[in-house]
Design a protein around this motif. Structure first.
Motif, mmCIF file in Angstrom:
data_model
loop_
_atom_site.group_PDB
_atom_site.id
_atom_site.type_symbol
_atom_site.label_atom_id
_atom_site.label_comp_id
_atom_site.label_asym_id
_atom_site.label_seq_id
_atom_site.Cartn_x
_atom_site.Cartn_y
_atom_site.Cartn_z
ATOM 1 N N SER A 1 19.639 25.031 16.816
ATOM 2 C CA SER A 1 19.624 23.857 15.947
ATOM 3 C C SER A 1 19.017 24.262 14.609
ATOM 4 C CB SER A 1 18.789 22.745 16.576
ATOM 5 O OG SER A 1 17.411 23.118 16.605
ATOM 6 N N ALA A 2 19.121 23.373 13.625
ATOM 7 C CA ALA A 2 18.552 23.677 12.311
ATOM 8 C C ALA A 2 17.041 23.908 12.409
ATOM 9 C CB ALA A 2 18.850 22.539 11.339
ATOM 10 N N ARG A 3 16.354 23.097 13.192
ATOM 11 C CA ARG A 3 14.907 23.248 13.339
ATOM 12 C C ARG A 3 14.566 24.551 14.050
ATOM 13 N NH1 ARG A 3 10.818 21.691 10.581
ATOM 14 N NH2 ARG A 3 10.972 19.444 10.923
ATOM 15 N N GLU A 4 15.325 24.903 15.078
ATOM 16 C CA GLU A 4 15.077 26.159 15.785
ATOM 17 C C GLU A 4 15.298 27.354 14.864
ATOM 18 O OE1 GLU A 4 16.384 24.392 20.176
ATOM 19 O OE2 GLU A 4 17.796 25.576 18.975
ATOM 20 N N HIS A 5 16.267 27.240 13.991
ATOM 21 C CA HIS A 5 16.524 28.292 13.007
ATOM 22 C C HIS A 5 15.313 28.455 12.093
ATOM 23 C CE1 HIS A 5 18.488 30.335 9.588
ATOM 24 N NE2 HIS A 5 19.383 30.736 10.474
ATOM 25 N N VAL B 1 12.191 27.672 12.793
ATOM 26 C CA VAL B 1 11.086 28.237 13.574
ATOM 27 C C VAL B 1 11.277 29.737 13.751
ATOM 28 C CG1 VAL B 1 9.983 28.274 15.846
ATOM 29 C CG2 VAL B 1 10.547 26.080 14.769
ATOM 30 N N LEU B 2 12.502 30.165 14.016
ATOM 31 C CA LEU B 2 12.777 31.596 14.181
ATOM 32 C C LEU B 2 12.405 32.378 12.926
ATOM 33 C CD1 LEU B 2 13.927 34.019 15.684
ATOM 34 C CD2 LEU B 2 16.222 33.318 14.923
ATOM 35 N N ILE B 3 12.717 31.843 11.764
ATOM 36 C CA ILE B 3 12.380 32.519 10.511
ATOM 37 C C ILE B 3 10.864 32.639 10.360
ATOM 38 C CG2 ILE B 3 12.408 32.267 7.996
ATOM 39 C CD1 ILE B 3 15.247 31.143 8.262
ATOM 40 N N GLN B 4 10.142 31.600 10.716
ATOM 41 C CA GLN B 4 8.684 31.650 10.614
ATOM 42 C C GLN B 4 8.094 32.659 11.605
ATOM 43 O OE1 GLN B 4 7.232 30.135 8.106
ATOM 44 N NE2 GLN B 4 9.221 29.269 7.554
ATOM 45 N N VAL B 5 8.681 32.729 12.785
ATOM 46 C CA VAL B 5 8.249 33.730 13.772
ATOM 47 C C VAL B 5 8.456 35.131 13.204
ATOM 48 C CG1 VAL B 5 8.803 34.764 16.016
ATOM 49 C CG2 VAL B 5 8.623 32.279 15.803
ATOM 50 N N ALA B 6 9.613 35.345 12.579
ATOM 51 C CA ALA B 6 9.923 36.657 12.001
ATOM 52 C C ALA B 6 8.982 37.021 10.863
ATOM 53 C CB ALA B 6 11.376 36.684 11.521
ATOM 54 N N ARG B 7 8.427 36.023 10.206
ATOM 55 C CA ARG B 7 7.469 36.285 9.127
ATOM 56 C C ARG B 7 6.081 36.614 9.651
ATOM 57 N NH1 ARG B 7 9.691 31.365 5.266
ATOM 58 N NH2 ARG B 7 11.269 32.604 4.167
ATOM 59 N N HIS C 1 10.093 24.740 20.978
ATOM 60 C CA HIS C 1 11.195 25.289 20.185
ATOM 61 C C HIS C 1 11.354 26.784 20.453
ATOM 62 C CE1 HIS C 1 12.436 21.841 17.970
ATOM 63 N NE2 HIS C 1 11.312 21.691 17.293
ATOM 64 N N LEU C 2 10.230 27.511 20.482
ATOM 65 C CA LEU C 2 10.290 28.954 20.696
ATOM 66 C C LEU C 2 10.872 29.278 22.065
ATOM 67 C CD1 LEU C 2 9.742 31.819 19.770
ATOM 68 C CD2 LEU C 2 7.383 31.569 20.552
ATOM 69 N N GLY C 3 10.496 28.511 23.065
ATOM 70 C CA GLY C 3 11.053 28.729 24.394
ATOM 71 C C GLY C 3 12.559 28.551 24.416
ATOM 72 N N ARG C 4 13.035 27.511 23.722
ATOM 73 C CA ARG C 4 14.486 27.281 23.660
ATOM 74 C C ARG C 4 15.180 28.375 22.857
ATOM 75 N NH1 ARG C 4 12.793 21.778 23.433
ATOM 76 N NH2 ARG C 4 12.820 21.775 21.160
ATOM 77 N N ILE C 5 14.530 28.845 21.802
ATOM 78 C CA ILE C 5 15.104 29.923 20.981
ATOM 79 C C ILE C 5 15.306 31.178 21.829
ATOM 80 C CG2 ILE C 5 14.598 31.550 19.102
ATOM 81 C CD1 ILE C 5 13.163 29.167 17.699
ATOM 82 N N LEU C 6 14.278 31.554 22.565
ATOM 83 C CA LEU C 6 14.377 32.756 23.404
ATOM 84 C C LEU C 6 15.473 32.592 24.452
ATOM 85 C CD1 LEU C 6 10.582 33.586 23.942
ATOM 86 C CD2 LEU C 6 12.168 34.610 22.299
#
Length: 220
Positions: A158-162, A164-170, A191-196
């Motif tokens: 989702s847009a929000r998960e996207h 969050v992923l960018i912030q994790v990468a930072r 969100h992170l759990g769903r991303i993984l």
């Protein structure tokens, strides 16, 4: 839920010390001890622990090779590597073998316990310095930007998960991401759990590498 932990270290006194600390925690239970890598692999196969505390340097099968085998035979087990030496090659080899964390043996007990809980929850425990060095080592192998191809799994987010992923990468922690995106920390963890899950990734480190490989963010 009780976190079941296997302790693998060739020093009996350290195994006893770790066990004493873990037994005092209401949410942790040491389920076995191994004196070398081969025994750690055998016990991981039998016990299917949630977390393996794995010494890097052991006689015979070392902690790196044992980690690789544990992940192969018990994919749901998480490995937290422990070493006396703060050397990048151990961290890189361990992460490549599938470890979810890397800590020094002189880490304070409360930091070790926090790391175990984070790893059991599917997070990764790696210092920012190691993460930067890992990305630097990956730089020659990352896409040069000339290709527009991206992993099709990105479309599952989702847009929000996207975001969050960018912030994790930072390199931001869940707390920092929550503040940056005006979310509750628990929401960030969800969100992170769903991303993984959607990206079919094991932990936070793999998510960072995935983001760089797909040019969501670039090494500074």
């Amino acid at each position: 839920m009780t976190i079941r932990i296997l302790i693998a270290d060739d020093e009996a006194l350290l195994r006893m010390a770790f066990g004493t600390v873990l037994e005092a925690q209401p949410d942790m239970a040491p389920v076995g001890e191994a004196a070398d890598g081969k025994q750690a692999v055998r016990l991981a196969r039998e016990l299917r622990p949630d977390v393996v505390l794995m010494d890097v340097r052991m006689p015979g099968t070392d902690g790196i090779e044992a980690t690789r085998e544990v992940i192969r035979i018990s994919p749901r087990s998480r490995v937290l590597l422990l070493t006396t030496f703060d050397l990048d090659e151990y961290a890189f080899a361990g992460l490549n073998a599938g470890a979810s964390g890397f800590l020094l043996k002189n880490t304070r007990p409360e930091e070790l316990l926090t790391a175990i809980r984070r790893v059991a929850a599917g997070d990764a425990v790696v210092s920012p310095r190691i993460t930067r060095r890992l990305l630097e080592s990956l730089r020659p192998h990352l896409p040069d930007g000339s290709s527009t191809d991206r992993d099709e799994r990105l479309s599952r987010l989702s847009a929000r998960e996207h975001e969050v992923l960018i912030q994790v990468a930072r390199g931001l922690s869940n707390t920092e991401i929550a503040a940056a995106l005006y979310l509750a920390e628990g929401t960030v963890k969800s969100h992170l759990g769903r991303i993984l899950h959607k990206l079919e990734l094991r932990d936070r480190i793999q998510a960072v590498v995935f983001a760089y490989e797909n040019r969501l963010i670039h090494p500074a």
